[in-house]
Write a protein that holds these residues in place. Sequence first.
Motif, mmCIF file in Angstrom:
data_model
loop_
_atom_site.group_PDB
_atom_site.id
_atom_site.type_symbol
_atom_site.label_atom_id
_atom_site.label_comp_id
_atom_site.label_asym_id
_atom_site.label_seq_id
_atom_site.Cartn_x
_atom_site.Cartn_y
_atom_site.Cartn_z
ATOM 1 N N LEU A 217 -29.247 26.019 43.363
ATOM 2 C CA LEU A 217 -28.526 25.806 42.115
ATOM 3 C C LEU A 217 -28.999 24.463 41.560
ATOM 4 O O LEU A 217 -28.396 23.417 41.806
ATOM 5 C CB LEU A 217 -27.024 25.805 42.383
ATOM 6 N N PRO A 218 -30.107 24.462 40.821
ATOM 7 C CA PRO A 218 -30.692 23.192 40.379
ATOM 8 C C PRO A 218 -29.821 22.456 39.369
ATOM 9 O O PRO A 218 -29.039 23.061 38.628
ATOM 10 C CB PRO A 218 -32.015 23.617 39.732
ATOM 11 N N ARG A 219 -29.980 21.165 39.350
ATOM 12 C CA ARG A 219 -29.317 20.303 38.355
ATOM 13 C C ARG A 219 -29.585 20.843 36.950
ATOM 14 O O ARG A 219 -30.722 21.188 36.601
ATOM 15 C CB ARG A 219 -29.872 18.887 38.489
ATOM 16 N N GLY A 220 -28.530 20.949 36.154
ATOM 17 C CA GLY A 220 -28.672 21.407 34.776
ATOM 18 C C GLY A 220 -28.483 22.895 34.573
ATOM 19 O O GLY A 220 -28.437 23.361 33.425
ATOM 20 N N THR A 221 -28.370 23.670 35.662
ATOM 21 C CA THR A 221 -28.131 25.107 35.527
ATOM 22 C C THR A 221 -26.820 25.348 34.784
ATOM 23 O O THR A 221 -25.804 24.728 35.084
ATOM 24 C CB THR A 221 -28.053 25.781 36.915
ATOM 25 N N VAL A 222 -26.830 26.260 33.799
ATOM 26 C CA VAL A 222 -25.622 26.520 33.016
ATOM 27 C C VAL A 222 -24.753 27.558 33.721
ATOM 28 O O VAL A 222 -25.253 28.501 34.333
ATOM 29 C CB VAL A 222 -25.950 26.969 31.583
#
Length: 255
Positions: A217-222
């Motif tokens: 779940l990468p940083r910035g995923t909406v």
Amino acid sequence: MTTLLTAPEELGALLGQAHARKNLQAIVPLALEPASQEEAYLAQRAFLAHSRARIGGWKVGAKSPDGPIQGAPLPLAGLHPTTTLLRREQFGILGVELEIMFRFGRDFLPGEALPSEREVLKSIAGVATSIEIVSSRLAGWPEVPKLNQLADLQNHGALITSDFVDYDEGFDFRRPHTHLTFKGDDIFKGPGVNPAGDPRRLLHWVVRHCHEQGIALPRGTVITTGSYTGMYFPQEKGMFIGQIADLPPIELEII
């Protein structure tokens, strides 16, 4: 040597084929219907794998403030910025929901310790308005088994994203003033209510689900979190404009 597919893999491939052909709706054989949420989530992953789709975001929701939570990954190619024009023929079924979405300011990666709910909430970096297009690859929708719908990315068609603002923990997530118009006419205007109650309670589920599934779940995923306006099915083409409280407005035009 022929590789035999599991039932969830076959179902995911069937849904992926229907997705690729746009208006085609799949008839799911009884033998492929998921017997559990776990099988439905396996079918979701097979759907994306068959479509060669990268995960661009997540949708998550619940039917009541203390009800069970479900979610689905969203294909990156189906995420569009505000003011997007989308063709009606891209979707066999087209419903519209006005929602609130979040993004985190850090990565959540497989193999790390599962963070607490408090840690997840502290990781919220931004909040924005979103419009989800509800659609389906399933013949007979909505009168089809709920687990089939979950396998079909929980009836996801596309996600329109607006501009993010910094997260304010004092924002009224329970009853924000909500306004959605279509072709200048009010569809919804007044205090909006998310069926899940405060949608922030849904975010830890997404992190835990990805942790259990070995999904980054990468940083910035909406992460979009359910409708404040119910679902609206337009009978003609036109422009949607939505706003929730003082968050930046959002536009979508169906052509």
